[in-house]
Design an enzyme around this catalytic site. Sequence first.
Site, PDB file in Angstrom:
ATOM      1  CB  SER A 192      -0.967  -0.022   1.292  1.00  0.00           C
ATOM      2  OG  SER A 192      -1.900   1.193   1.397  1.00  0.00           O
ATOM      3  CB  ILE A 199      -4.129  -2.946   5.679  1.00  0.00           C
ATOM      4  CG1 ILE A 199      -4.013  -3.241   4.413  1.00  0.00           C
ATOM      5  CG2 ILE A 199      -2.855  -3.615   6.620  1.00  0.00           C
ATOM      6  CD1 ILE A 199      -2.890  -2.250   3.720  1.00  0.00           C
ATOM      7  CG  ASP A 201     -11.656   4.134   2.207  1.00  0.00           C
ATOM      8  OD1 ASP A 201     -11.925   4.599   3.259  1.00  0.00           O
ATOM      9  OD2 ASP A 201     -11.978   4.649   1.257  1.00  0.00           O
ATOM     10  CD  GLU A 202      -4.653   0.792  -1.102  1.00  0.00           C
ATOM     11  OE1 GLU A 202      -4.956   1.168  -2.376  1.00  0.00           O
ATOM     12  OE2 GLU A 202      -3.510   0.975  -0.537  1.00  0.00           O
ATOM     13  CG  LEU A 203      -3.922   2.398   7.296  1.00  0.00           C
ATOM     14  CD1 LEU A 203      -2.590   1.548   7.321  1.00  0.00           C
ATOM     15  CD2 LEU A 203      -3.424   3.856   7.853  1.00  0.00           C
TER      16      LEU A 203
END
Length: 1141
Positions: free
Chosen positions: A26, A97, A92-94
């Site tokens: 990411s 994750i 949002d990715e974080l």
Amino acid sequence: MASSSSSSSSSSSPMITNCAHEVFLSFRGHDVRRKFRSHFLKELDRKVITFKDDEMERGHSIAPELIKAIQGSRISVVAFSENFANSSWCLDELAEIMRCREERGQIVIPIFYEVDPCHVRYQTHAFGEIFEKTCEGIEEEKKHMWRQALTHAANIAGEDSRNWPDEAKLVEKVVNDVSRKLNSTASNDFEDMVGIKSHMKNMNSLLNLESEEVLMVGVWGLCGVGKTTIGRALFSQLSCQFQGSMFIDKTKKNLTRAKSDDYNTQLYLQTQFLAEVLDQKDIKIQCLRALEERLGHKRVLVVFDDMDDHVLLNALVGKTTWFGPRSRIVVISEDREFLRARGIGSDRIYEVALPSGELALQMFCRCAFHQDSPPDGFMELATEAVKLTGNLPLSLNVLGSSLKGMKKEEWADRVPELRIRMAKQIDKTLRDSYDRLKEEDKAIFRHIACLFNHKPRDYVIRLLEDSKLDVDVGLVTLAERCLIQISGDNIIRMHEFLQEMGREIVRQPCIHEPGKREFLMECQEICDILAKGTGTKNVLGISLNLSEMKNKLCFGEEVFRGMTNLRFLRIYGISQEDKEISLEFRHLNLSTFKWWDGSLKPLKEGKYYMGRQLRLLEWWDYPMERLPSYICAENLVELIMPDSLLMMLWPGVQLLNNLKKIDLRRSKRLFELPNLSTATNLEELNLEDCWSLNKMQKTVTSSSIRYLKKLRKLDMKRCKELLLLPTDIDLESLHSLNLSGCSKLESFPHISRNISILVLDETKIEQVPGRIEDISGLNYLLMTGFSNLKYISSNISKLKHFEVMLFTVDTRTDDSGIVDNRKNDVFLSFHREDVRKAFVSYLHKEFMRDQNLATNVVNEIRSSRIAIVILADNYLSSERCLDELVEIIECSEETGQKVIPVYYDVDTVNITRQIQDIVKTESYPQKLRQALTTVAELQGYKFSTWDPETAVRQIRADDISFAPKELFDMETLKEQFNGLEWKEKVLFCHIACFFNNETYENVTQLLKDCGSDVGGSLEILYEKSLIQISVETVIIMRPVLQKIGRDEVLAEFINVPANRQFLMDTEGCDLLIDLTDNTKRMYGISFNVSEMEERLARDERLNGMKRLKFMRMYKDSLYGKEVRVHLVIGLHSLWERLSSI
């Protein structure tokens, strides 16, 4: 923006399985695409295939693809840059994750690329400003989720690019770290292991992985209990979360033991350690500070297995400051003292206990059958096999694996042999723990293994206190090293495999010359030594079990001449009367000796002394009229001779200053005690059931008993000839005096002012005199089972420590002719500080006019028809009161005892709230919470304005009718039975004949196809008090009711047994032999398989039993006797089924 790499690697996390990708990256493209990302992906390409975001078609919904990629990866690398927070996509990715890390155990590695980790953690400075701008117009919930994800991610140990002048080396370091974590990712090797989840939960709690501190924890337990397995499972699960990790066990020969603690040795050990942790084989260090310099900023996990080497541990983990924040050190050892010396407190030591019986059976079945429970027909065999292992996991594994694949009929023949082989295998493992002990502690270990297992700690110390052994410290050492356990009630327990090992250690040096051993325990060897006189000065103790003797044994006292150091002589057990077994002394100072068969044999004068070292003389069923003259009591500590034929111990005066205990219970021919004037340290004198003892007053008073200043317990229960006790003495230490059953004793005893427990049941005492107030320490006074009591002085209320009293008179018959078999009428449970002076005195005044009053300890509760529970301010804070309450409620549920709560001068709302608080607190025992719930629901009395006399009269008038309210006579119970409906009668008879003490579930299952509502019928029987159902759902029918049911079955066909529905117990065995026809009504049979096998060889005996459905079989086998009820629908051949058991 994101990238991910995939591979066919089989390694997986216990929570992430079948991963589509290995690594997910990411990043914010503008900041890192050309530099860090390109170099990073190039390094990854050598090992994995990269998932690239720019390969997606424009316009395609990317969010679901990214979520799938994140969830399908084992490791996520997050490259934080200054503009990372400028992208809601990256945020949002974080968040996803971090959710996968929390829920699925995914590994997260943060990289701080040209940005301060603190700015990311707290969203400050330029990073924070950008984040705030991105959050404009975003709902508060999502904004909070982003903040939390940033904070948690930045708290994870990662790499800061500002610390790396060469970016290529940074990329190489990160890729190597990823590769190493992929290779050591938490495996599921231990996930399915029996009981491991509970251990992991407990260990994770101790490790507190979220704490920034460097923590050191210990794992402690018995050898073979599974400590190494726990350590391995823990390492397997957690190592991937650390920047460096190492499991140090005996396979690491260069790190297992340090020969010295000099500088060069420490340098060598640290070099080897760093090479393993950093995975750098050729590492070299020049000073001891290098360890801290190389690991002081890294999060490290180190597990030391089977550790007892101070030098090694100091060299590698001398200080916790040598390791970076959140590092964890786990030390596995059998020596708790070693762990504490390393600064590991008790709150950081995990004690690995033996598994429960249920878990032990499951472990065994995994090894023997590859399943969690025994196959059909193996339950009894498997259960007994587990018992042979003592629930020790190592033993369960060894024995289970040895029995794998064997047929059932092979087990009985092979188990004894395999058990011996298993013990030898385990002995090798356990022996190392013994070998590490000091010589003094080894000696104490052998004493316990051979003589003192399951004995009280004080008992062992007392018997060994004159030796050169530091027993107190030695016991602590053995307990700290898991070689013994000392229970809460101070009983020493040694696991049976350790005990066997200890005995084998004693046996081995003199395998062919047992007379030269320290301890003699084997019956046949002892008999041979005594018969041949081959005992030597090496012998310290003899423990002979008479029940194991097979032949007659004759020996003279000269056999002890060589055993000059004999300290412990223990002869116990009951000889088998169908064998010719006896002990014969040829040279004693008695003219004749009466044997168990009644014959008289001549005996001669003795001339040898049993060694002056003798500390313990324990001889059950001693067969002579007095002790032989050669026994020297000078050093004797305990004299234990129950059930003897002694008439006296010895004439004259012996030096007895070491004697602490005399136990002559049930020596019914004993008519006088010896002079005990020198027994000034005697603490316990037990003369229970010494029926002939009649010289207490004449012999003991003037010369002996007054000197027993340390005597704490005097038990003369059922000394039927005892007329008087001395009155001019004060035994200042006497705590307990039991004169129950001294049926000729007429005067109230006054031999001590400090007695706490005084039992005078079934005596001829007529009054409790005013002098009772002189016994200032009296807590318990028990006077039941006699009719002579005429007067009780009111001075009894002046006793400051008085808690419990019990007075009863003879059982009576009321006008209806119903006899109450209860011993007491009323049991009173109260806290003395609340109610002693008021309520108790008025109860006594009211009921002692002509009725029974019982206020007794727990063992009297079940003898009482009614229990009064006085709930006052301090009742719920008294452990004794709460124990009584639990017993009262259990008794009420099982026997119908009436319980009356009385709220004494207390706010009922307040006490109800206290009860509710206890009930809601899971740390309290379940039985206590149930008892409090029950008592709170009962109707009772409340007396806010206290008038005790009026209150007692009200309770008596309302609730306490001393005409027995329970139905005990047969006719009334039969009327209840006859009033039942037909289906309830049938079920009643089934329970009486077959299902008493079976569980509710078993009964309903076995009768499920009978065509009636079994559950409903059981409820009716329960409501009519014809059965009880315990908390464990066991159906219980009282013997008197069981007889009614069985008589009902037998009555109709009293002379035609073949026509009965049930054949039961021994009668079933005998009658079945003669049954050949007319048995079509037979519904159930009960018999002993071992008694019937030969006599039931002909199948025709059951051919006519077309309705036979239940068969209870008592099976004698290698593993003992059990009773089972079998559903045998369609049974045509009994012998065929017996042969398969």
